[in-house]
Design an enzyme around this catalytic site. Sequence first.
Site, mmCIF file in Angstrom:
data_model
loop_
_atom_site.group_PDB
_atom_site.id
_atom_site.type_symbol
_atom_site.label_atom_id
_atom_site.label_comp_id
_atom_site.label_asym_id
_atom_site.label_seq_id
_atom_site.Cartn_x
_atom_site.Cartn_y
_atom_site.Cartn_z
ATOM 1 C CG ASP A 192 -9.332 -9.538 -22.578
ATOM 2 O OD1 ASP A 192 -8.724 -10.625 -22.485
ATOM 3 O OD2 ASP A 192 -10.058 -9.252 -23.546
ATOM 4 C CG HIS A 229 -2.103 0.891 1.109
ATOM 5 N ND1 HIS A 229 -2.160 1.952 0.222
ATOM 6 C CD2 HIS A 229 -3.291 0.910 1.765
ATOM 7 C CE1 HIS A 229 -3.310 2.567 0.342
ATOM 8 N NE2 HIS A 229 -4.017 1.961 1.265
#
Length: 449
Positions: free
Chosen positions: A394, A153
Amino acid sequence: MSFKIKQVSSKLVGPMYNCHEPKPVPDFVPLSVFDKLVEDEDNHEAIIYVYKPPNPSNTLLEQGLRKALVEYPEMAGRFSTKDICDERVILLNDKGMRFIEATADCTLDEVIPFKPATLSSFNPNERGLDELPLVQLTRFTCDSLVIFFSSSHTVADGASASQFVVAWSQACRGLQIPPRPLYNRNIFVPRDTPIVAYDHKNIEVAKRVINHNELMDQLLPFSADDVVYHKAHFTPEFIAKLKNKANSPIPDMDNGEQRPYSTFESLVAHLWRTMARVRGLADLQTTEMKISVNGRSRLKPCVPDEYFGNLVLAAFPQSRVKELLDNSLSHAAEVIHQAIVKLNSDYFKSFIDFANSDMQNEDLILDEANWKVPTLWPNLEVDSWLGFPFNTVDFGFGKPYIFMPLFGAWEGVVYLLPSFDGDGRSIDIYITLFQQHLDMFQEICFCID
């Protein structure tokens, strides 16, 4: 069902440059004030993407990752203390990220829907590694693929991490990865005359870390073992009714004006009130939400969406339980709206001035012996991933069949994600709650009072 995941290989994957000389980049990048805000947490944000066959090969995924790391060298770097002030930086040394290949001894359909233990098994949970991101590819006997991705993070917030995964998928499809228009993390400088107009020490500093071990000690007779993950699907029709209800006039508004509350504000207001009922909170209790707010479009001038790093502060709407439940959904939406709208450009600039002040070292470091732990119970922590481009992840064989966050076994965490049901407008929420509360939550979460 009990199943096993076997790790087949684990290695470092670094950037693959197209020429003999590496792309010129600085030796390191300093952490911004927004990176430092989450630095002491330094937890890894994790998500899984699930793909049914046909799927890209592990080799193709590795090659795409190497290409993506050329444009995102931070992900192949390491933390270090290299700058002149001996502060922590990201060393751009191309050491690489962790790339793990694994297999499962069953089909994907045998473990769907995922239970907490199943989700945890996709996390390699490598301890002591200094790599900043980590990927595990788990292939099932049916050739379905689960991609586990986590990253520090401190290096990237959710928007930036999702941006990197999109770039990875573009590289796998042979597409050119758009260069980032803004590379420098050192852009958040204080104003010539600093103006600290808000109490950042008691907001950003005191409230940003939650000790979940202490939290669970407060929840007897509940325990971490009682926490379950639940997914709720909200259709466009339900959301439209909810927004219409939230946007009905508020009789007690001081100025008589009515704002058009967003889908996020309306849905979160509904969940806030639902959880107050489900938990059976007392009228005089105060309930609070921690809502992450992206500052890219809020700062003036705006910071490009492609900015890679952390640029998030949190809003903390709160209310007495009686006021939350006795008043309308519009009232709850207004409380949320007011808390979020406060985090405008002036607020972000005030925090930058505060974090760069002479008191920076004292103010941004927590005294763990004396801090007051802000409890998540009766509170909620809310993260919206509605704007993240998951539909574009994708790798060459279609969008994910499932994607979802991986989060710890503590109660009161909510994620909002765009649904993959095909209509493009539905929303899925993932929420942690106690098993004892699940039936009531399912009973009332689709009731609009």
